[in-house]
Design an enzyme around this catalytic site. Sequence first.
Site, PDB file in Angstrom:
ATOM      1  N   HIS A  93      45.865  40.088 -18.177  1.00  0.00           N
ATOM      2  CA  HIS A  93      45.236  39.466 -17.008  1.00  0.00           C
ATOM      3  C   HIS A  93      45.941  38.166 -16.676  1.00  0.00           C
ATOM      4  CE1 HIS A  93      42.192  38.694 -14.084  1.00  0.00           C
ATOM      5  NE2 HIS A  93      41.534  37.773 -14.762  1.00  0.00           N
ATOM      6  N   GLN A 141      39.792  39.342  -6.274  1.00  0.00           N
ATOM      7  CA  GLN A 141      40.800  40.395  -6.191  1.00  0.00           C
ATOM      8  C   GLN A 141      40.201  41.773  -5.973  1.00  0.00           C
ATOM      9  OE1 GLN A 141      41.806  39.631 -10.488  1.00  0.00           O
ATOM     10  NE2 GLN A 141      42.222  41.833 -10.484  1.00  0.00           N
ATOM     11  N   CYS A 163      45.765  40.616 -10.226  1.00  0.00           N
ATOM     12  CA  CYS A 163      45.486  39.294 -10.792  1.00  0.00           C
ATOM     13  C   CYS A 163      46.738  38.433 -10.866  1.00  0.00           C
ATOM     14  CB  CYS A 163      44.863  39.448 -12.172  1.00  0.00           C
ATOM     15  SG  CYS A 163      45.817  40.510 -13.298  1.00  0.00           S
TER      16      CYS A 163
END
Length: 432
Positions: A379, A237, A243
Amino acid sequence: MSFVAFSVLCVVAGVFATPGGVNEIDPSDSNVQAAADFAVGEISAQSKTVNPYVRTSISGTQQVVAGLKYELTIKVAESSTCSKTDELSLDLCTVDMTTIHYFRAVVLWQSWMSPDYTLLEFNEVPPSDEEAKFQSFLASYARTYTNDVKQYEMKLMTFQDNLKTIQQLQANEQGTAQYGINEFSDISAQEFLSTHAMANGFPESDVELPMAPKLSTDIPTSVDWREKNVVTPVKNQGSCGSCWAFSVTGNIEGQWAIHKGKLISLSEQELVDCDKVDHGCEGGLPWNAFKQIMALGGLETESDYPYKAADGMCHFEKSKVVVNINGSLNISSDEDQMAAWLASNGPITIGINAAAMQHYHGGIADPWTIFCRPSQIDHGVLIVGYGQDGSKPFWIIKNSWGASWGEKGYYRIIRGKGKCGLNRMPTSATVA
């Protein structure tokens, strides 16, 4: 020399101390800098290197004797833009911070002598262990700030802080995980989470998904969907908090491969640009993304809509859609049920607290809760399997930080403890 003259000497030098007393230097003191620069000029002139040395930092002591005696540790770097006969200063010479040397130098200043500085002795000394590791890091990862002394010193401080964090993680690790220096070791924890996760955590959403049905937990002892051609290679990424998009595409890639028999790498950039409910590089939610994909009409391939690691204008073309979904589900936070669902249906998109992941090298992670609080999920990742190593059950997680991180881009973490909040938001798209 008279007492009056000696007193004047002490005042002029900025020293107010008992004769013979040893005091720490002030690196910003112009007299200290002059003594250090004199030493560097002399050392540089005597060195066998083609390029001259330029001072980048000083530490040490000064002592009032018959004059002032400086015992200095001087950090220097080589310059290819100045010669040994030039005035050697950072204002005039560009330096290469990969050519660091340390010297211990003893300099005597006597204002009544000509010249007033004398280099009594010097010898090269090794750098600190931390700076030696930093120099090795620079060589391994080809950093581009080695001509910027200020940025170099800031990054060195960050690197030193990260070494302390690595030591703390390792000392308190309850599993088998190993932590160490990697490509993220010169990035502060706050900066890292803002660029490789979501520093502000997952945004709130009022979207409610139907619950997946409860399943039998009479399942295989291990499952790895990577072995069944339903997981694409690890992606990266970059410095973009996208993410969530990688977690979503990974899940849909798996669902499509399982139900349609074809594994296709899907576009994260389409979601970054065209999902107007989520926030691109500033974060997003998987269930929002599922809904937006349905509204858009599907996903394009990675090659047709390539990843840019930055927010951009939407240029989605419905004619290029290769995959679509018909809904999405919440999955139970019970990890036995999560394993049962994964075994039967494929990879699961989840949220996790990534604070303990930055320095991960491999093994089964089981960090103390203080290092990754379950309530602070920041995340998005993808569970692709599970297993057991001795007495330690684990999840296999596909990350989106490139294949050079962790276990070739993957993270194993203890299963059954709700570790780092990994069981708080498991979801999946559905494919008809």
